[in-house]
Design an enzyme around this catalytic site. Structure first.
Site, PDB file in Angstrom:
ATOM      1  CG  HIS A   2      44.498  26.928  36.384  1.00  0.00           C
ATOM      2  ND1 HIS A   2      43.739  27.341  37.262  1.00  0.00           N
ATOM      3  CD2 HIS A   2      45.238  27.838  36.151  1.00  0.00           C
ATOM      4  CE1 HIS A   2      44.088  28.462  37.756  1.00  0.00           C
ATOM      5  NE2 HIS A   2      44.975  28.996  36.909  1.00  0.00           N
ATOM      6  CE  LYS A  60      61.924  25.362  59.470  1.00  0.00           C
ATOM      7  NZ  LYS A  60      61.098  25.465  60.930  1.00  0.00           N
ATOM      8  NE  ARG A  80      47.390  36.567  35.282  1.00  0.00           N
ATOM      9  CZ  ARG A  80      48.202  37.185  34.954  1.00  0.00           C
ATOM     10  NH1 ARG A  80      47.837  38.481  34.205  1.00  0.00           N
ATOM     11  NH2 ARG A  80      49.369  36.932  35.091  1.00  0.00           N
ATOM     12  CB  THR A  81      45.525  32.108  40.024  1.00  0.00           C
ATOM     13  OG1 THR A  81      45.464  32.210  38.726  1.00  0.00           O
ATOM     14  CG2 THR A  81      44.777  31.091  40.516  1.00  0.00           C
ATOM     15  NE  ARG A 102      48.923  28.739  40.136  1.00  0.00           N
ATOM     16  CZ  ARG A 102      48.788  29.471  39.468  1.00  0.00           C
ATOM     17  NH1 ARG A 102      49.571  30.370  39.170  1.00  0.00           N
ATOM     18  NH2 ARG A 102      47.549  29.651  38.587  1.00  0.00           N
TER      19      ARG A 102
HETATM   20  C1  NCD Z   1      48.081  30.069  33.817  1.00  0.00           C
HETATM   21  C2  NCD Z   1      48.673  29.214  34.639  1.00  0.00           C
HETATM   22  O1  NCD Z   1      49.324  29.593  36.023  1.00  0.00           O
HETATM   23  O2  NCD Z   1      48.356  27.916  34.639  1.00  0.00           O
HETATM   24  N1  NCD Z   1      48.111  31.420  34.402  1.00  0.00           N
HETATM   25  C3  NCD Z   1      46.746  31.670  35.115  1.00  0.00           C
HETATM   26  O3  NCD Z   1      46.508  30.986  36.103  1.00  0.00           O
HETATM   27  N2  NCD Z   1      46.250  32.710  34.823  1.00  0.00           N
HETATM   28  C4  NCD Z   1      48.946  30.289  32.578  1.00  0.00           C
HETATM   29  C5  NCD Z   1      50.357  30.287  32.499  1.00  0.00           C
HETATM   30  O4  NCD Z   1      50.974  30.420  33.617  1.00  0.00           O
HETATM   31  O5  NCD Z   1      50.891  30.542  31.432  1.00  0.00           O
END
Ligand code: NCD
Length: 294
Positions: free
Chosen positions: A128, A78, A50-51, A100
């Site tokens: 997040h 590396k 999704r993200t 991320r």
């Molecule tokens: C979440 C995350 O990556 O923090 N997912 C997301 O970004 N929608 C939650 C999760 O991984 O459970």
């Protein structure tokens, strides 16, 4: 301006993001080309569906180009440090860098070194912020205002950066947040937390994924036990307000923290609405960080 955490955003930023994202969600400003000719680096050191896709789509809808770092093939393999990666990517002067990373504080570290706006797309178990913002947008669309509303955030709170960001954001918008989950999955120092009492009378219930990949010790739960004791079943949802809505940041473990029939509840499960709003909110976030950058 960066988007690193909820606390790093002023009330003015929050208002701007929620208003602009709502316009994008209604398609009123779609294809506006506000970021034409700009470039966004997408760097995902942890898995994402999704993200990652919504940041790429958000950039495309704004006329910007998103370039994805293929982490598997990058120089992290590396032995390059995060700091050197930040300086390296920053030297190419992208208009924004979306990150991320499994390490708490990674986005802040990169922001200090890269010299370009940085958006935190999840740092370890810390924050997040864009997920909390899209959750807030989803709730605002439903309720108009969050003043006096109660949101129960349930399950693996300990590992959830989504819960942490929402627990900071939603109260700023007037909502009461109740956190509850199994004792082993609550943060250290959290008080007693009973899922049923947290749900009771809530306007919205946000269920969290059990993040087994972050556990040092197996949960050792029998099949079906988690759902029965802590999960969002039809019976447990009945403790909330009659028309309470259901959220989940995804990805879902169906049959573990959420029952199929609740995940797919017509009119009340907003899970796919959250996904759609994720694109709109990330358009607003990218536009904000890029346009405020000198
Ligand atoms: C979440 C995350 O990556 O923090 N997912 C997301 O970004 N929608 C939650 C999760 O991984 O459970």
């Amino acid at each position: 301006v960066h988007c690193l955490s909820i606390d790093s955003l002023s009330d003015g930023h929050l208002a701007e993001l929620l208003a602009n994202a709502q316009e994008y969600a209604l398609d009123r400003r779609a294809g506006s080309g506000h970021l034409a000719g700009r470039t966004v680096f997408n760097c995902f050191y942890e898995n994402s569906t999704r993200t990652a896709m919504s940041f790429a789509l958000a950039a495309a809808r704004l006329g910007a180009q998103a370039i994805t770092l293929s982490v598997e093939h990058s120089s992290v393999k590396k032995g390059e440090t995060l700091a050197d990666t930040a300086r390296t990517l920053g030297a190419m002067a992208p208009d924004a860098l979306v990150l991320r990373h499994r390490q708490n504080g990674a986005a802040e570290e990169v922001a200090a070194l890269a010299g370009c706006p940085v958006v935190n797309a999840g740092d370890g178990t810390n924050e997040h912020p864009t997920q909390a913002l899209l959750d807030a947008l989803t709730l605002l669309q439903r309720f108009g205002s969050l003043q006096g509303r109660t949101v129960a955030i349930l399950g693996d709170v300990r590992h959830s950066r989504v819960a942490r960001s929402n627990a900071k954001l939603l109260p700023r918008l007037g909502a009461e947040v109740r956190l509850a989950g199994p004792p082993a999955l609550m943060p250290d120092g959290a008080g007693p937390s009973d899922v049923d009492s947290a749900i009771a009378g809530a306007d919205a219930v946000m269920m969290l994924r059990v993040q087994r990949e972050r556990l040092d010790q197996e949960l050792d739960d029998a099949p079906g036990e988690y759902l029965r004791r802590y999960g969002l079943t039809r019976e447990r949802l009945a403790l909330a307000k009659e028309d309470a809505v259901v959220l989940h940041p995804g990805p879902m473990n169906r049959g573990v923290e959420i029952a199929d029939e609740v995940a797919d509840l017509p009119g009340r499960s907003l899970i796919l609405r959250q996904v759609a709003n994720g694109v709109a909110m990330r358009m607003a976030v990218l536009e904000m960080v890029v346009s405020h950058h000198p």
